[in-house]
Motif scaffolding. Sequence first.
Motif, PDB file in Angstrom:
ATOM      1  N   GLY A   1      -2.427   7.915  -6.375  1.00 27.18           N
ATOM      2  CA  GLY A   1      -3.486   6.938  -6.366  1.00 27.18           C
ATOM      3  C   GLY A   1      -3.290   5.506  -6.037  1.00 27.18           C
ATOM      4  O   GLY A   1      -2.002   5.104  -5.694  1.00 27.18           O
ATOM      5  N   GLN A   2      -4.219   4.685  -6.174  1.00 26.78           N
ATOM      6  CA  GLN A   2      -4.091   3.237  -5.694  1.00 26.78           C
ATOM      7  C   GLN A   2      -4.460   2.496  -7.094  1.00 26.78           C
ATOM      8  O   GLN A   2      -5.136   2.898  -7.930  1.00 26.78           O
ATOM      9  CB  GLN A   2      -4.862   2.821  -4.520  1.00 26.78           C
ATOM     10  CG  GLN A   2      -4.406   3.552  -3.265  1.00 26.78           C
ATOM     11  CD  GLN A   2      -5.485   3.416  -2.234  1.00 26.78           C
ATOM     12  OE1 GLN A   2      -6.792   3.773  -2.328  1.00 26.78           O
ATOM     13  NE2 GLN A   2      -5.351   2.287  -1.388  1.00 26.78           N
TER      14      GLN A   2
ATOM     15  N   GLU B   1      -5.048  -0.945   5.124  1.00 28.39           N
ATOM     16  CA  GLU B   1      -4.210  -0.026   4.385  1.00 28.39           C
ATOM     17  C   GLU B   1      -4.802   0.120   2.968  1.00 28.39           C
ATOM     18  O   GLU B   1      -4.109   1.167   2.405  1.00 28.39           O
ATOM     19  CB  GLU B   1      -3.270  -1.604   4.132  1.00 28.39           C
ATOM     20  CG  GLU B   1      -2.336  -1.787   5.414  1.00 28.39           C
ATOM     21  CD  GLU B   1      -1.003  -2.769   5.067  1.00 28.39           C
ATOM     22  OE1 GLU B   1      -1.124  -3.428   3.895  1.00 28.39           O
ATOM     23  OE2 GLU B   1      -0.171  -3.078   5.833  1.00 28.39           O
TER      24      GLU B   1
ATOM     25  N   SER C   1      -6.962   3.389   3.962  1.00 28.41           N
ATOM     26  CA  SER C   1      -6.028   4.351   4.328  1.00 28.41           C
ATOM     27  C   SER C   1      -5.217   5.002   3.269  1.00 28.41           C
ATOM     28  O   SER C   1      -4.723   6.088   3.279  1.00 28.41           O
ATOM     29  CB  SER C   1      -4.966   4.255   5.837  1.00 28.41           C
ATOM     30  OG  SER C   1      -4.235   3.304   5.100  1.00 28.41           O
ATOM     31  N   GLY C   2      -5.002   4.167   2.112  1.00 25.58           N
ATOM     32  CA  GLY C   2      -3.880   4.273   1.281  1.00 25.58           C
ATOM     33  C   GLY C   2      -2.672   4.221   1.366  1.00 25.58           C
ATOM     34  O   GLY C   2      -1.833   4.389   0.430  1.00 25.58           O
TER      35      GLY C   2
ATOM     36  N   VAL D   1       0.427   4.942  -8.774  1.00 29.47           N
ATOM     37  CA  VAL D   1       0.939   5.313  -7.506  1.00 29.47           C
ATOM     38  C   VAL D   1       1.733   6.629  -7.452  1.00 29.47           C
ATOM     39  O   VAL D   1       1.734   7.289  -6.451  1.00 29.47           O
ATOM     40  CB  VAL D   1       1.816   4.098  -7.013  1.00 29.47           C
ATOM     41  CG1 VAL D   1       2.553   4.448  -5.651  1.00 29.47           C
ATOM     42  CG2 VAL D   1       0.967   2.645  -6.884  1.00 29.47           C
TER      43      VAL D   1
ATOM     44  N   GLY E   1      -0.483   1.118  -1.772  1.00 26.81           N
ATOM     45  CA  GLY E   1      -0.712   1.604  -2.979  1.00 26.81           C
ATOM     46  C   GLY E   1      -1.044   0.724  -4.222  1.00 26.81           C
ATOM     47  O   GLY E   1      -1.672   1.099  -5.140  1.00 26.81           O
TER      48      GLY E   1
ATOM     49  N   THR F   1       5.713   2.201  -1.264  1.00 27.53           N
ATOM     50  CA  THR F   1       4.404   1.862  -0.802  1.00 27.53           C
ATOM     51  C   THR F   1       4.230   0.527  -0.195  1.00 27.53           C
ATOM     52  O   THR F   1       5.294  -0.225   0.003  1.00 27.53           O
ATOM     53  CB  THR F   1       3.583   2.011  -2.132  1.00 27.53           C
ATOM     54  OG1 THR F   1       2.134   2.176  -1.944  1.00 27.53           O
ATOM     55  CG2 THR F   1       3.834   1.035  -3.154  1.00 27.53           C
TER      56      THR F   1
ATOM     57  N   PHE G   1     -11.243   2.040  -0.829  1.00 20.35           N
ATOM     58  CA  PHE G   1      -9.891   2.660  -1.138  1.00 20.35           C
ATOM     59  C   PHE G   1      -9.950   4.187  -1.055  1.00 20.35           C
ATOM     60  O   PHE G   1     -10.978   4.557  -1.202  1.00 20.35           O
ATOM     61  CB  PHE G   1      -9.851   2.229  -2.768  1.00 20.35           C
ATOM     62  CG  PHE G   1      -9.667   0.714  -2.989  1.00 20.35           C
ATOM     63  CD1 PHE G   1      -8.494   0.270  -3.189  1.00 20.35           C
ATOM     64  CD2 PHE G   1     -10.761  -0.101  -3.498  1.00 20.35           C
ATOM     65  CE1 PHE G   1      -8.338  -1.131  -3.375  1.00 20.35           C
ATOM     66  CE2 PHE G   1     -10.698  -1.365  -3.596  1.00 20.35           C
ATOM     67  CZ  PHE G   1      -9.529  -2.023  -3.552  1.00 20.35           C
ATOM     68  N   ALA G   2      -8.776   4.467  -0.745  1.00 18.75           N
ATOM     69  CA  ALA G   2      -8.602   6.056  -0.442  1.00 18.75           C
ATOM     70  C   ALA G   2      -8.968   6.627  -1.614  1.00 18.75           C
ATOM     71  O   ALA G   2      -9.379   7.735  -1.923  1.00 18.75           O
ATOM     72  CB  ALA G   2      -7.290   6.220   0.165  1.00 18.75           C
ATOM     73  N   ASP G   3      -8.039   6.192  -2.906  1.00 19.65           N
ATOM     74  CA  ASP G   3      -8.150   6.934  -3.954  1.00 19.65           C
ATOM     75  C   ASP G   3      -7.707   5.649  -5.189  1.00 19.65           C
ATOM     76  O   ASP G   3      -6.819   5.872  -5.658  1.00 19.65           O
ATOM     77  CB  ASP G   3      -6.970   7.952  -4.231  1.00 19.65           C
ATOM     78  CG  ASP G   3      -7.132   8.777  -5.346  1.00 19.65           C
ATOM     79  OD1 ASP G   3      -8.208   8.712  -6.365  1.00 19.65           O
ATOM     80  OD2 ASP G   3      -6.287   9.699  -5.805  1.00 19.65           O
TER      81      ASP G   3
END
Length: 586
Positions: A200-201, A259, A262-263, A196, A266, A239, A281-283
């Motif tokens: 990242g996630q 959630e 969009s990221g 995080v 986390g 987060t 997932f965003a990342d």
Amino acid sequence: MASTAGGDTTHPDYLIVGVDAADEDEAIIEASRPIPIYPASASVPTWRIGRSVRTVLDPLTEADVPDPLPAEVRETRGFPTLLEALRLVHTPDDEAAWRRGRDRLRYEEAFVLQTALARRRAAHDALRAVPRPAVAGGFLEALDARLPFPLTSAQVEVGATIAADLAKDRPMLRLLQGDVGAGKTVVALRAMAQVVDSGGQAALLAPTEVLAAQHARGLRALLGPLADGGMLTGADGATRVALLTGSLGASAKRQALAEAASGAAGIVVGTHALLSDHVQFADLGLVVVDEQHRFGVEQRDALRDRGDHPPHTLVMTATPIPRTVAMTVFGDLETSVLGERPAGRVDVVTHVVPAGNDAWLARAWARAREEIDAGRRVYVVCPRIEADDAADEADGEDVAASYADPDGALALDLGTDAGSAAPEVPLASVSATVEALRERPELAGVAIGVMHGRLAPDEKDAAMEAFASGATPLLVSTTVIEVGVDVPEATMMVVLDAERFGISQAPSPAGPCGTLRPAVSVPPRQPCRGRHHVPRTARRARRDIGRLRAGRKGPRAYAARATCSAPRKVVAGRRYGSYAPSVMPR
């Protein structure tokens, strides 16, 4: 063969040898050869299987049977070709012949597996991940400052190893192994916090909704305001922790999906629902798999394949089954072990109570009543939900599976008359056990709850809430509570028909218990951990349960089981396999 108590043989299964021999000398030679014994049934005896094998094997040539062992390896070690080895095993001339063929096949299993895992490791090493280095003054440091307990030296050491892996551009693939209560979740949370920090996630994959919901609550509790991102109560750099399971309502599911995509979250905690294609997932930088042996290889890879770069992967287990042991030994996973427990945790005390000993059983239930009267909780675990369920049914787990004997011999049906076998005693079921316990004088007046996989999600929550609050201090359940369910007041567990769970499942139900006390007299308030196993007679089961009783270190017992499990099924994701028949002399 089946035998009576007096030693007389009844319903023997036999084979007349030499009837097809050309002369007496040939008949004598045939009679002197060992007889292969195959896993059989009453309708297809081992002798018929043997004839079928020979029908296929006899006309084969070397060109028909490709050999996976290179010629130089065979020559160096003096091994026969694959076709020769098969003939040595299935049609041996003497004991030395089938042993030579077996040794070659064993070596081939290990050779092929090691080669496959080496190729898998090489392919993994060629991948490139996004480095996730630690950030000074970031989310991870804020988390460490909030922890209400000091980290053990093992947690610090393992955490440093994982942090170094996350900072590399090669995707981490690491197994975190440790007994229940060793602090694996905190180590995983610190790894997620580092990801995080880097923008990242992290996704935490749990095998059951009960465990996923508990993980989400536990992570939010440890993070506090650090989990309130975007809210007035949120700390700087906070987060969110999202929960995604199959039973969520439409509104809650849409919010969790939004959630994650969009990221804003986390950390995303979920069950198999996380593996769905519509979850984005965003990342995604880290995948944490809890109780990894409950997931298949393809299921774990479903998350790792998301995005342009593979995420780092951390798999956790307190119950490493033989596949896990073999994967570790042969190099598919890097391994970290939490061998130190946090302060205040002491040893498990396990007692084996013979089901036929009424006095011991009465004492076991009386001991359960003592715990309840002291304000504590007791689990009773059964292999079945209903008495008429299939033998291998218990919330989807094959707890009645039969597999290799510890000595490596196969459990065989030689085609004897089924009527000669002793009648099967019904396995304990949740429904029948509840009724039986209500009739026991030791538990008179005790409210009994029920928990199993067929209950609706709200019924499961209600059952666990009643158990945690003490409204129903005794809970009869299947292994749906085997991992992660956290009730600190739970101090004792009774596992009925323990031999039906196998060595990799039998210790797992320890997870739901907080500070357990032994089933023997101890000073007041002295914490220990205790379980009562009530098995029927079975040589393998007795040996496995004896290993559990002998010591707390579960991985030692699992490693012992791995020694009698064929490793060739590791790549295919199967636990057990056998290449050749057993052989008995004439």
